[in-house]
Design a protein around this motif. Structure first.
Motif, PDB file in Angstrom:
ATOM      1  N   GLU B 452       0.838  -1.204   0.000  1.00 16.34           N
ATOM      2  CA  GLU B 452       0.000   0.000   0.000  1.00 16.34           C
ATOM      3  C   GLU B 452       0.870   1.250   0.000  1.00 16.34           C
ATOM      4  O   GLU B 452       1.971   1.227   0.533  1.00 16.34           O
ATOM      5  N   PRO B 453       0.342   2.337  -0.558  1.00 12.99           N
ATOM      6  CA  PRO B 453       1.135   3.580  -0.580  1.00 12.99           C
ATOM      7  C   PRO B 453       1.612   4.015   0.799  1.00 12.99           C
ATOM      8  O   PRO B 453       2.717   4.522   0.942  1.00 12.99           O
ATOM      9  N   ILE B 454       0.786   3.773   1.829  1.00 10.14           N
ATOM     10  CA  ILE B 454       1.163   4.242   3.167  1.00 10.14           C
ATOM     11  C   ILE B 454       2.465   3.589   3.632  1.00 10.14           C
ATOM     12  O   ILE B 454       3.276   4.201   4.328  1.00 10.14           O
ATOM     13  N   VAL B 455       2.718   2.362   3.178  1.00 11.91           N
ATOM     14  CA  VAL B 455       3.939   1.656   3.586  1.00 11.91           C
ATOM     15  C   VAL B 455       5.178   2.368   3.029  1.00 11.91           C
ATOM     16  O   VAL B 455       6.217   2.434   3.687  1.00 11.91           O
ATOM     17  N   TYR B 456       5.041   2.919   1.831  1.00 13.77           N
ATOM     18  CA  TYR B 456       6.154   3.685   1.251  1.00 13.77           C
ATOM     19  C   TYR B 456       6.493   4.861   2.158  1.00 13.77           C
ATOM     20  O   TYR B 456       7.650   5.134   2.442  1.00 13.77           O
ATOM     21  N   VAL B 457       5.422   5.548   2.580  1.00 17.43           N
ATOM     22  CA  VAL B 457       5.637   6.720   3.433  1.00 17.43           C
ATOM     23  C   VAL B 457       6.274   6.294   4.746  1.00 17.43           C
ATOM     24  O   VAL B 457       7.233   6.914   5.213  1.00 17.43           O
ATOM     25  N   GLN B 458       5.756   5.197   5.329  1.00 17.61           N
ATOM     26  CA  GLN B 458       6.324   4.723   6.597  1.00 17.61           C
ATOM     27  C   GLN B 458       7.808   4.406   6.449  1.00 17.61           C
ATOM     28  O   GLN B 458       8.629   4.835   7.260  1.00 17.61           O
TER      29      GLN B 458
END
Lengths: 242, 485
Positions: B452-458
């Motif tokens: 998921e995109p949020i994992v990239y941010v994390q």
């Protein structure tokens, strides 16, 4: 009018010396808790000021612990002075102690590039000067042998050749002129003279007054962190001996 | 105190060219990421998925005339599948079972499907899959109705959990309301808001990048110093030195071994083989493609320990140079981390071999692993800077770090599946950056899809956070290094 290369302005260097040099976390915590973390201030240099002009060879003399090496380290940017300021206009190349920039598992050739990079030379320059360095070092076919197999004389020749091949604007020499055999000493001495004649500013530390007299015009005599005397080589050396 | 060292041979940097290149590379990356992330950019597994409760009892024997009805609501934006678990009374059954899903708000049939009872094993599932996900049932009351035409004695029974309770769910067996929940599961996808607005975000950041570039350019033109230009000059000036130091580390590492560089290749493979034998025969972890699962974790964790351990000793180990030649001190930990990176890149070859050997087909998502390796490198650099600085003042760090990495290894699901962690320890995963990196890599390599995109941010935030802390501490203490060496 010659340009000022190094300006040392009222430089003071103080070290905090623990009674015991603490290197482990446990000791640090326990002594801190016991309130025994007192430091002794040690002033290695106090209010030292002088200037070095372009092309000048300045000698530094003084007893052991007088602050010569500290001063050189400040000028080459390794240490930052506690007080005062220093301005250096040009690239500083220190003549390293033998082998300190070398990796003994690499060949002479690889070490020329490694050591050259450490001294701040760029790649094109080293490639262009590579043959000259090898010629000067007289290592011949040994250049492709790992340097752990070198004799100490060979190491010294390699080190000197790398350091002296460039015409640095400021060269720092801390007693390493007696490298190699007699013939190479002669050659390196000549090379040093060439450098000095070619506009390189040299800071020269030696305990040999003979060398100082021969190579330097001006001499700074450091004593316990202070400038005891600064001026003409003959005069200062004369006073120093007394 | 004023310190001024002007280098007359200061390399010049063509700032406008660099800025234009940076913007062009950014634009290229934006498009590339859009393509590589594919569907996962704007769709993710729904947070509203209903997990199947554990089976405790049968409902009714589902023969002609019997009907099991479960009403429920789920917060799933795109409903994809509904499954039911069956008990067979351990006998061969016959007939057809039909599952129907109704929208009770308007009474419409959402989907229905029939299954051959003979094909269902004990505890088996029947799954209705919607070819085109249904987007109209989000938080809408739904009814799952199951009936069959089997004869008594050859009919299966849907399983249920007697103890489970869910708000708004009700189960009725042959019209009689019953406590408990049917053993069924509902899955689907949700839209990701940020992913849907990917181009807006990309453009926004692009504009910011261009503005920052313009600012840097203006300052550069006026001859003012700025961090960016200084950093560019440093990169140009020390590029050669860094390359020399990295190649030195790399050449000397295996210099006097017979297999040489081949060890970088062999090491992860051997570790994987040993752990595979130990854990697959002793503990029997039920992980699909276990060798791939293992080697992904091993390669990533090995890099982390190698890079941090090398960086740890970088300042102390180069004491001879640091006290004699001036160069920025961050060069030492940086080159150590970079030479570990070379090793990591080599160990990707055995990783790929294991992947192909396991029969996994690489997809375009494999390129996304580059992103996580970058994050991992930056993260390790941050930790390495911190350790290198700490090591100068407290030599105990080297022993402490050995123990810490060991604990860290056991807290990271490298050789075990994360599901075996008890609930009271599971929170540790959430604060373990290496868990995020390893999971990211496994999603790409084993799942073949983008996380998921949020994992990239994390991942990016953890990497940058580590670098920020590490470099601040390093910068603050570096002037005192010489005094303690």
């Amino acid at each position: 009018m010659s340009k000022t290369m190094i300006e040392v302005n009222d430089v003071t260097m103080r070290f905090r010396m623990n009674n015991d040099k603490i290197l482990s976390l446990k000791e640090f915590v326990t002594t801190a808790i016991r309130g025994k973390l007192n430091y002794n201030e040690f002033t290695a240099l106090s209010h030292v000021s002088f200037e070095v002009k372009r092309g000048e060879t300045l000698g530094l003399i003084g007893r052991n612990g007088a602050g010569k090496s500290t001063l050189l380290k400040i000028i080459s940017g390794i240490l930052k002075p506690t007080e005062g300021s220093i301005a250096v206009h040009g690239n500083v190349v220190p003549m390293l102690e033998l082998g300190s920039g070398f990796d003994f598992d690499l060949t002479g050739k690889e070490n020329i590039f490694l050591n050259g990079a450490i001294l701040g030379y760029d790649e094109e320059f080293l490639k262009a000067k590579y043959d000259e360095i090898v010629d000067f070092s007289e290592l011949g076919q040994f250049i492709d042998v790992p340097i752990r197999n070198y004799s100490s004389g060979m190491l010294a020749r390699l080190a000197f050749s790398v350091a002296a091949i460039v015409k640095p604007e400021i060269l720092i020499v801390d007693e390493i002129l007696s490298v190699g055999d007699a013939a190479f000493q002669e050659k390196s001495h000549k090379r040093m003279m060439d450098l000095m004649g070619g506009g390189t500013t040299v800071l020269f530390v030696s305990h040999s007054l003979e060398q100082i007299r021969e190579m330097c015009k001006r001499v700074v005599w450091l004593d316990q962190g202070q400038i005891k005397m600064i001026g003409d080589a003959e005069e200062v050396c004369g006073a120093y001996v007394l | 105190m004023k310190m001024k060292i002007q280098k007359s041979r200061r390399p010049s940097v063509n700032v406008p060219k660099v800025i234009v290149c940076a913007v062009a590379i950014y634009a290229l990356l934006v498009v590339l990421m859009y393509w590589l992330m594919g569907e996962q950019l704007h769709l993710r597994e729904s947070r509203g998925n209903f997990e199947m409760p554990a089976a405790e009892a049968g409902t009714v024997e589902l023969c002609q005339g019997a009907v099991v009805e479960q009403s429920f609501t789920v917060k799933i934006q795109r409903l994809q599948s509904v499954s039911v678990q069956w008990g067979t009374y351990y006998r061969p059954n016959a007939g057809t079972m039909t599952m129907e899903l109704y929208n009770t708000l308007d009474g419409s049939l959402v989907v229905s499907e029939s299954f051959d009872a003979a094909a269902i094993p004990e505890g088996g599932l029947t799954t209705m899959t919607l070819e085109t996900p249904v987007e109209t049932v989000y938080n809408v009351p739904l009814l799952l109705r199951i009936w069959s035409d089997s004869l008594p004695g050859s009919a299966a029974s849907p399983l249920m959990s007697v103890s489970a309770r869910e708000d708004g769910y009700s189960l009725s067996l042959n019209g009689v309301p019953t406590d408990g929940v049917l053993c069924f599961s509902v899955t689907g996808e949700d839209y990701i808001w940020t992913g849907l607005h990917y181009w807006e975000f990309a453009a926004g950041f692009g504009v910011l990048l261009i503005l920052a570039g313009l600012l840097v350019w203006l300052r550069w033109k006026k001859g003012k110093h700025s961090y960016v230009v200084n950093a560019l000059i440093a990169v140009k000036k020390y590029k050669f030195l860094i390359r020399q130091l990295v190649s030195r580390d790399f050449k000397t590492k295996y210099k006097r071994s017979i297999l040489g560089v081949f060890w970088s290749f062999l090491n992860p493979l051997l570790t994987m083989a040993v752990q595979y034998v130990v854990f697959s025969s002793l503990f029997r972890f039920d992980v699909p493609h276990y060798p791939v699962y293992l080697i992904t974790g091993i390669v990533i964790f090995n890099f982390f320990t190698e890079a941090t351990n090398m960086a740890l000793s970088s300042i102390v180990g180069n004491a001879g140079l640091i006290t004699k030649v001036y160069m920025p001190k961050y060069i030492y930990p940086l080159t150590r981390v970079l030479s570990s990176l070379v090793n990591l890149v080599i160990s990707l070859i055995p990783l790929m071999l294991v992947v192909l050997f396991s029969g996994i087909i690489p997809t375009k998502a494999y390129f996304l692993v580059i992103f996580v390796l970058l994050c991992l490198t930056v993260f390790s650099l941050g930790v390495g800077l911190l350790l290198a600085a700490a090591m100068v003042f407290f030599r105990d760090i080297q022993f402490l770090w050995g123990v810490l990495t060991m604990i860290w290894m056991y807290l990271t699901p490298i050789f075990y599946p994360e599901s075996i962690l008890p609930d009271n320890v599971a929170w540790v995963l959430g604060v373990n950056p290496l868990y995020y990196f390893i999971t990211f890599a496994r999603t790409c390599i084993m799942g073949g899809i983008s996380p998921e995109p949020i994992v990239y941010v994390q991942c990016a935030l953890m990497a940058l956070g580590s670098l920020l802390v590490g470099s601040l501490i390093f910068r603050k203490s570096q002037d005192r290094f010489v005094l303690y060496l």
